[in-house]
Write a protein that holds these residues in place. Structure first.
Motif, PDB file in Angstrom:
ATOM      1  N   VAL A  10     -50.064  31.235 -55.932  1.00 15.84           N
ATOM      2  CA  VAL A  10     -51.301  31.758 -55.371  1.00 15.84           C
ATOM      3  C   VAL A  10     -52.101  32.394 -56.504  1.00 15.84           C
ATOM      4  O   VAL A  10     -51.619  33.305 -57.179  1.00 15.84           O
ATOM      5  CB  VAL A  10     -51.026  32.789 -54.260  1.00 15.84           C
ATOM      6  N   THR A  11     -53.315  31.883 -56.711  1.00 13.39           N
ATOM      7  CA  THR A  11     -54.209  32.391 -57.759  1.00 13.39           C
ATOM      8  C   THR A  11     -55.584  32.647 -57.156  1.00 13.39           C
ATOM      9  O   THR A  11     -55.822  32.365 -55.977  1.00 13.39           O
ATOM     10  CB  THR A  11     -54.341  31.381 -58.916  1.00 13.39           C
ATOM     11  N   ARG A  12     -56.500  33.176 -57.963  1.00  8.34           N
ATOM     12  CA  ARG A  12     -57.883  33.397 -57.540  1.00  8.34           C
ATOM     13  C   ARG A  12     -58.777  32.348 -58.178  1.00  8.34           C
ATOM     14  O   ARG A  12     -58.629  32.015 -59.346  1.00  8.34           O
ATOM     15  CB  ARG A  12     -58.386  34.767 -58.004  1.00  8.34           C
ATOM     16  N   GLY A  13     -59.746  31.849 -57.395  1.00  7.57           N
ATOM     17  CA  GLY A  13     -60.743  30.926 -57.917  1.00  7.57           C
ATOM     18  C   GLY A  13     -61.898  31.705 -58.524  1.00  7.57           C
ATOM     19  O   GLY A  13     -61.960  32.941 -58.459  1.00  7.57           O
ATOM     20  N   LYS A  14     -62.838  30.981 -59.129  1.00  8.17           N
ATOM     21  CA  LYS A  14     -63.999  31.628 -59.747  1.00  8.17           C
ATOM     22  C   LYS A  14     -64.868  32.327 -58.714  1.00  8.17           C
ATOM     23  O   LYS A  14     -65.540  33.298 -59.026  1.00  8.17           O
ATOM     24  CB  LYS A  14     -64.818  30.601 -60.524  1.00  8.17           C
ATOM     25  N   ASP A  15     -64.845  31.840 -57.472  1.00  7.31           N
ATOM     26  CA  ASP A  15     -65.617  32.471 -56.402  1.00  7.31           C
ATOM     27  C   ASP A  15     -64.819  33.547 -55.671  1.00  7.31           C
ATOM     28  O   ASP A  15     -65.179  33.971 -54.592  1.00  7.31           O
ATOM     29  CB  ASP A  15     -66.114  31.415 -55.421  1.00  7.31           C
ATOM     30  N   ASN A  16     -63.703  33.972 -56.275  1.00  5.56           N
ATOM     31  CA  ASN A  16     -62.848  35.041 -55.746  1.00  5.56           C
ATOM     32  C   ASN A  16     -62.057  34.629 -54.501  1.00  5.56           C
ATOM     33  O   ASN A  16     -61.526  35.475 -53.797  1.00  5.56           O
ATOM     34  CB  ASN A  16     -63.654  36.316 -55.473  1.00  5.56           C
ATOM     35  N   SER A  17     -61.985  33.336 -54.212  1.00  5.16           N
ATOM     36  CA  SER A  17     -61.188  32.867 -53.080  1.00  5.16           C
ATOM     37  C   SER A  17     -59.749  32.621 -53.546  1.00  5.16           C
ATOM     38  O   SER A  17     -59.481  32.450 -54.733  1.00  5.16           O
ATOM     39  CB  SER A  17     -61.774  31.568 -52.518  1.00  5.16           C
ATOM     40  N   LEU A  18     -58.828  32.618 -52.597  1.00  2.47           N
ATOM     41  CA  LEU A  18     -57.428  32.350 -52.921  1.00  2.47           C
ATOM     42  C   LEU A  18     -57.210  30.850 -53.069  1.00  2.47           C
ATOM     43  O   LEU A  18     -57.672  30.061 -52.247  1.00  2.47           O
ATOM     44  CB  LEU A  18     -56.504  32.877 -51.829  1.00  2.47           C
ATOM     45  N   ILE A  19     -56.519  30.464 -54.117  1.00  3.03           N
ATOM     46  CA  ILE A  19     -56.150  29.075 -54.336  1.00  3.03           C
ATOM     47  C   ILE A  19     -54.632  28.994 -54.214  1.00  3.03           C
ATOM     48  O   ILE A  19     -53.912  29.688 -54.926  1.00  3.03           O
ATOM     49  CB  ILE A  19     -56.595  28.586 -55.725  1.00  3.03           C
TER      50      ILE A  19
END
Length: 103
Positions: A10-19
């Motif tokens: 689980v990481t953060r995307g550039k738009d601050n969403s969870l990936i």
């Protein structure tokens, strides 16, 4: 003891969403992250022996067969959300209300 056969990152995307990415084995993780050890103290016995990676928090259990790893930013944000969530208040019924419901 269920075998953990899905590795979730689980990481953060550039738009601050969870990936969230799932892998069937730890091999792709070993190629992407530096393994610095193995878990030897988890209370979930199925996690013992799982790899520990530099730059990821984990392993942690998620369900019966998922091993979860998070980036430090995700771990901190989700922990803050979890800690600040207000527990549901339980209301207790009075003896009179119970007696009315029974009769």
């Amino acid at each position: 003891m269920a075998k953990k056969d899905t590795f979730r990152i689980v990481t953060r995307g550039k738009d601050n969403s969870l990936i969230i990415r799932d892998y069937p084995t730890a091999d792709p993780l070993i190629h992407s992250y530096l393994q610095v050890g193995t878990d030897d103290c988890s209370t979930d016995l199925a996690l013992r022996g799982m790899p520990i990676f530099r730059g990821l928090i984990g392993p942690m259990p998620e369900g019966k067969n998922v091993v979860r790893y998070e980036t430090p930013e995700v771990f901190e944000a989700l922990t803050k959300e979890w800690g600040s969530a207000k527990p549901r208040r339980r209301t207790r019924r009075k003896k009179e209300e119970i007696a009315e419901a029974v009769s």
